[in-house]
Scaffold this motif. Sequence first.
Motif, PDB file in Angstrom:
ATOM      1  N   ILE A 166      28.840  73.461 -50.797  1.00 22.03           N
ATOM      2  CA  ILE A 166      28.033  72.389 -51.501  1.00 22.03           C
ATOM      3  C   ILE A 166      28.301  71.131 -50.815  1.00 22.03           C
ATOM      4  N   ARG A 167      27.185  70.468 -50.652  1.00 17.47           N
ATOM      5  CA  ARG A 167      27.415  69.110 -49.923  1.00 17.47           C
ATOM      6  C   ARG A 167      26.823  68.037 -50.887  1.00 17.47           C
ATOM      7  N   ILE A 168      27.567  66.865 -50.857  1.00 20.25           N
ATOM      8  CA  ILE A 168      27.106  65.844 -51.654  1.00 20.25           C
ATOM      9  C   ILE A 168      26.468  64.879 -50.693  1.00 20.25           C
ATOM     10  N   VAL A 169      25.271  64.615 -51.001  1.00 25.68           N
ATOM     11  CA  VAL A 169      24.839  63.481 -49.993  1.00 25.68           C
ATOM     12  C   VAL A 169      24.643  62.261 -50.954  1.00 25.68           C
ATOM     13  N   THR A 170      25.031  61.161 -50.188  1.00 24.00           N
ATOM     14  CA  THR A 170      24.919  60.026 -50.627  1.00 24.00           C
ATOM     15  C   THR A 170      23.656  59.184 -50.568  1.00 24.00           C
ATOM     16  N   GLY A 171      23.561  58.110 -51.183  1.00 26.40           N
ATOM     17  CA  GLY A 171      22.376  57.334 -51.097  1.00 26.40           C
ATOM     18  C   GLY A 171      22.096  56.575 -49.648  1.00 26.40           C
ATOM     19  N   ALA A 172      23.286  56.356 -49.038  1.00 26.45           N
ATOM     20  CA  ALA A 172      23.326  55.750 -47.644  1.00 26.45           C
ATOM     21  C   ALA A 172      22.822  56.859 -46.650  1.00 26.45           C
ATOM     22  N   ARG A 173      23.433  58.020 -46.910  1.00 24.07           N
ATOM     23  CA  ARG A 173      23.227  59.021 -46.009  1.00 24.07           C
ATOM     24  C   ARG A 173      21.618  59.507 -46.220  1.00 24.07           C
ATOM     25  N   LEU A 174      21.096  59.532 -47.350  1.00 27.93           N
ATOM     26  CA  LEU A 174      19.789  59.836 -47.545  1.00 27.93           C
ATOM     27  C   LEU A 174      18.883  58.558 -46.842  1.00 27.93           C
ATOM     28  N   ALA A 175      19.371  57.674 -46.973  1.00 33.35           N
ATOM     29  CA  ALA A 175      18.466  56.380 -46.492  1.00 33.35           C
ATOM     30  C   ALA A 175      18.380  56.536 -44.938  1.00 33.35           C
ATOM     31  N   ARG A 176      19.751  56.763 -44.249  1.00 35.82           N
ATOM     32  CA  ARG A 176      19.697  57.223 -42.737  1.00 35.82           C
ATOM     33  C   ARG A 176      18.836  58.302 -42.578  1.00 35.82           C
ATOM     34  N   LEU A 177      18.895  59.453 -43.024  1.00 33.84           N
ATOM     35  CA  LEU A 177      18.012  60.482 -43.037  1.00 33.84           C
ATOM     36  C   LEU A 177      16.525  60.089 -43.001  1.00 33.84           C
ATOM     37  N   GLU A 178      16.260  59.369 -44.128  1.00 34.88           N
ATOM     38  CA  GLU A 178      14.867  58.821 -44.175  1.00 34.88           C
ATOM     39  C   GLU A 178      14.310  58.190 -43.088  1.00 34.88           C
ATOM     40  N   ASP A 179      14.870  57.284 -42.529  1.00 37.84           N
ATOM     41  CA  ASP A 179      15.189  56.239 -41.460  1.00 37.84           C
ATOM     42  C   ASP A 179      14.779  57.387 -40.145  1.00 37.84           C
ATOM     43  N   ALA A 180      15.683  58.374 -40.091  1.00 36.96           N
ATOM     44  CA  ALA A 180      15.631  58.873 -38.697  1.00 36.96           C
ATOM     45  C   ALA A 180      14.090  59.679 -38.827  1.00 36.96           C
ATOM     46  N   ALA A 181      13.783  60.200 -40.014  1.00 34.67           N
ATOM     47  CA  ALA A 181      12.400  61.097 -40.215  1.00 34.67           C
ATOM     48  C   ALA A 181      11.314  59.823 -39.677  1.00 34.67           C
ATOM     49  N   ARG A 182      11.499  58.798 -40.573  1.00 32.58           N
ATOM     50  CA  ARG A 182      10.168  57.893 -40.059  1.00 32.58           C
ATOM     51  C   ARG A 182      10.292  57.643 -38.506  1.00 32.58           C
ATOM     52  N   THR A 183      11.594  57.447 -37.976  1.00 27.10           N
ATOM     53  CA  THR A 183      11.603  56.994 -36.580  1.00 27.10           C
ATOM     54  C   THR A 183      11.052  58.378 -35.643  1.00 27.10           C
ATOM     55  N   ALA A 184      11.380  59.565 -36.125  1.00 27.16           N
ATOM     56  CA  ALA A 184      11.070  60.664 -35.494  1.00 27.16           C
ATOM     57  C   ALA A 184       9.462  60.875 -35.539  1.00 27.16           C
ATOM     58  N   SER A 185       8.956  60.532 -36.659  1.00 27.22           N
ATOM     59  CA  SER A 185       7.642  60.661 -36.928  1.00 27.22           C
ATOM     60  C   SER A 185       6.858  59.672 -36.241  1.00 27.22           C
ATOM     61  N   GLU A 186       7.483  58.501 -36.197  1.00 29.38           N
ATOM     62  CA  GLU A 186       6.670  57.388 -35.281  1.00 29.38           C
ATOM     63  C   GLU A 186       6.742  57.825 -34.047  1.00 29.38           C
ATOM     64  N   GLN A 187       7.886  58.402 -33.296  1.00 28.59           N
ATOM     65  CA  GLN A 187       7.782  58.748 -32.003  1.00 28.59           C
ATOM     66  C   GLN A 187       6.907  60.103 -31.807  1.00 28.59           C
ATOM     67  N   ALA A 188       6.585  60.913 -32.571  1.00 34.00           N
ATOM     68  CA  ALA A 188       5.756  62.243 -32.751  1.00 34.00           C
ATOM     69  C   ALA A 188       4.343  61.580 -32.548  1.00 34.00           C
TER      70      ALA A 188
END
Length: 177
Positions: free
Chosen positions: A2-24
């Motif tokens: 079980i992994r607990i995801v914090t809001g900051a981690r989720l924000a970083r993941l969303e930011d990385a996904a947006r960056t990857a999406s923009e790069q793609a």
Amino acid sequence: MIRIVTGARLARLEDAARTASEQARQTSGAANEAFGRHVRELFAVTDRAERAEATTTEVGVLLSGTLAELSDAQQELLRKDIEIRRLREELSGGPREGETLTVLLHYGEPHTIYASREDAYADTATHGAAPDAVWVPSDERPAAAFTWRCEAFIYNAASNGFRRAYMPAPKPIEEAA
């Protein structure tokens, strides 16, 4: 696990996904631009190749025509060279005993000299004379009495010159013996 995801981690993941999406998206745009340039270059190269092929075909046709003309000209040159050699040999040989020349006389004056009687006969019509009218044996009348007249001359080696082939009959000189 079980992994607990914090809001900051989720924000970083969303930011990385947006960056990857923009790069793609940027990479896809660059790839599309490159593909467009490639297609345009391909069309331009194909057009140049087609024009070059058409030009090559046209040049090939012109070249084959030129080669045919060159071959004809070379054959004509060879024929003329052979004729020139023959004429030079004939000219260098000089006249031979018994060889004849035919002279076309116009009012008793030499007009044209021919190598043979046949040549003279063939050419007399071009001068306005009936061929039968000029082929008469010499008689008592002077050559100046005829508009056109052909006289044959034979080469005489003893005198190194030509003499008349048809001599008029000699006239007796008043009671000479």
